[in-house]
Design an enzyme around this catalytic site. Structure first.
Site, mmCIF file in Angstrom:
data_model
loop_
_atom_site.group_PDB
_atom_site.id
_atom_site.type_symbol
_atom_site.label_atom_id
_atom_site.label_comp_id
_atom_site.label_asym_id
_atom_site.label_seq_id
_atom_site.Cartn_x
_atom_site.Cartn_y
_atom_site.Cartn_z
ATOM 1 N N ASP A 112 -10.797 -50.101 3.778
ATOM 2 C CA ASP A 112 -11.400 -50.888 2.704
ATOM 3 C C ASP A 112 -11.637 -50.027 1.472
ATOM 4 O OD1 ASP A 112 -12.651 -52.816 1.211
ATOM 5 O OD2 ASP A 112 -14.549 -52.718 2.294
ATOM 6 N N ASP A 307 -8.561 -53.974 -3.961
ATOM 7 C CA ASP A 307 -9.444 -54.090 -2.809
ATOM 8 C C ASP A 307 -8.657 -54.399 -1.545
ATOM 9 O OD1 ASP A 307 -11.534 -54.459 -1.089
ATOM 10 O OD2 ASP A 307 -12.334 -56.238 -2.065
#
Length: 522
Positions: A112, A307
């Site tokens: 992430d 992201d």
């Protein structure tokens, strides 16, 4: 429900430790500091196997790990595939394996770039269906069985776009397959309770002094001399490949073509949410249907952040709706998604994301989420959001991205794949000399102010010209690509097979390309 389907790791409104007010952030906040000496959950799951370290050798200054798609049956069970539904999220997330403790306990964590902390041990009882089945396979960490574990006695609640994790901080050894040494006393969280999470998370955003009060995973790689350059590169891999690579402290020239374009990361003070994320300026989005009548979308010049923890790409509602209409979706469904014809996955159209100095073409297939239901269902990989503009996995699968935390820059180009040749960076200055090994022509950078022409549909195409509002042609600049190194092939040929997966010194890679360029010129 719609939000829970969009984000698997990244975004929520919370109070930031390093901000003066509530912001849209993946930054966790501290709820309590209650000491807990036995926070690890009993090991009730079947153990998972370590990835074979003999094929993941590393050189000093470079650490590279496979990025495993959850659909890869070589790592995760086939049984879960028949259960996939739109409500499940684990089917399109991306994982790396860490080995924590002494002896090492293998655990898969979701990569992430939109968050900052590492934690493990989700509560599988809080998720359902295929997500629960997948959760059982990611592995568990038990501090009680590690001779190097140390509980720090402090707790925190981490909140994400969906789900929460109550963690207790531990320090322990983290081994990366194939490395000569392990990282010592790395701080991470062990979950005592979670809600709606199907795996732990490896947050690889900014760390100490910026987004965390302690050295996070990337900080530790630098501090313990595992890497020389505070940068890492992300190649998620296509849907068909089902595996990519992350290289800490280096690059893999066999995962892209041409030079890398450098984009400044927008400072948190100037970012839309005032959070230290990987925000960059995007010039435009365009659609190029199979008939090549490109149309640029008005209002697509905006800041976006990159992201990998978001399964979808989030755009302003009006822009998302306009793009969806060109894919044949007149409106959102009850869950906030745009359902489209699965036949579009077989077409050769692209969505084109332009930045200063480059353009990333995302094939329809990579931009479409395919749900193997009965009958099959397909959804556009873009969803509307009034709060965030981010490029998630539906974009990142088609981009090769270097996250340069030293100069606060993103280096990016079109992703490709022609082998495995990870190379260590002596410093981030090497990035300006790196050229991709795959024999593809780099996508020209296109500068436009707004769209021309009428609506273009993916299957048919409109009459858009891609010219600016004055009717002038777009400005195009092309990059010159050196020939591929010995053994490499063009996109239509067979992939390179590397005799060794050891990271090579970047200077050797740069010199090899320079020699090949001179030979071609001669």
């Amino acid at each position: 429900m719609a939000l829970s389907l969009l984000l698997s790791a990244s975004v929520l409104l919370v109070s930031s430790t390093f901000a003066d007010h509530a912001v849209a952030s993946s930054l966790p906040f501290t709820n309590t500091t209650t000491p807990q000496t036995n926070a690890s959950t009993p090991h009730t799951h079947a153990p998972i196997k370590l990835i074979d370290s003999s094929v993941i050798a590393h050189d000093d200054g470079c650490v590279h790990l496979p990025i495993v798609h959850s659909t890869n049956v070589n790592h995760f069970s086939k049984k879960r595939g028949v259960q996939l539904q739109l409500a499940n999220r684990s089917d399109i997330a991306y994982y790396a394996q860490l080995s924590i403790g002494t002896p090492p306990q293998p655990v898969f964590v979701q990569l992430d770039t939109g968050s900052f902390e590492l934690w493990v041990n989700p509560d599988c009882a809080t998720v359902q269906g295929a997500d629960a089945a997948f959760c059982q396979q990611v592995g568990r960490y038990d501090g009680n069985t590690s001779s190097t574990a140390k509980s720090l006695g402090t707790t925190k609640t981490l909140k994400y776009g969906i789900g929460t994790a109550n963690i207790t901080y531990f320090e322990d050894t983290i081994t990366l397959a194939g490395t000569a040494t392990a990282l010592q006393a790395v701080q991470f969280g062990v979950a005592t309770a979670t809600e709606d999470t199907f795996s732990g998370i490896l947050g690889i955003g900014y760390g100490k002094g910026i987004a965390t009060k302690y050295k996070n995973f990337v900080d530790q790689l630098v501090a313990q001399n595992a890497i020389r350059a505070k940068a890492y590169t992300l190649a998620l891999g296509s849907k068909e490949e089902k595996e990519g690579v992350i290289v800490f402290g280096g690059v893999d020239p066999s995962k892209f073509a041409g030079p890398l374009a450098k984009l400044p990361i927008i400072d948190a003070n100037n970012a839309p949410d005032q959070v230290p994320r990987f925000w960059v300026d995007m010039n435009s989005i365009a659609i190029t249907p199979p008939n090549n009548n490109t149309k640029v979308y008005e209002g697509s010049n905006m800041p976006v952040f990159l992201d990998s923890g978001s399964t979808m790409t989030l755009l302003p509602p009006d822009l998302a709706a306009t793009i969806a209409k060109d894919f044949g979706a007149d409106k959102e469904d009850d869950n906030g998604f745009y359902r489209i014809d699965c036949g579009l996955t077989e077409m050769n159209g692209t969505l084109d994301f332009a930045f200063n100095g480059l353009k990333i073409r995302v094939p329809y297939k990579e931009m479409i989420r395919e749900v193997p239901s009965n009958p099959p269902a397909c959804f556009l990989g873009i969803t509307p959001s009034k709060k965030f503009t981010l490029l998630g996995d539906t974009f990142l699968r088609s981009a090769y991205v270097v996250f340069d935390l030293e100069t606060d820059s993103i280096w990016m180009t079109q992703a490709s794949s022609c082998g495995s040749t990870p190379a260590a960076l002596g410093s981030v200055n090497d990035l300006s000399m790196v050229v991709g090994a795959c024999g593809l022509t780099a996508e020209p950078a296109v500068t436009v102010s707004s769209a021309g022409g009428t609506t273009a549909t993916p299957g048919v195409g409109g009459t858009g010209t891609g010219s600016d509002t004055n009717g002038a042609s777009a400005t195009v600049s092309s990059a010159v690509i050196p020939a591929s190194p010995p053994g490499a092939t063009s996109a239509g040929g067979s992939p390179v097979t590397s005799s060794s997966s050891r990271c090579r010194p970047m200077v050797a890679v740069v010199l090899a390309f320079a020699v090949l360029t001179l030979v071609n010129m001669g």
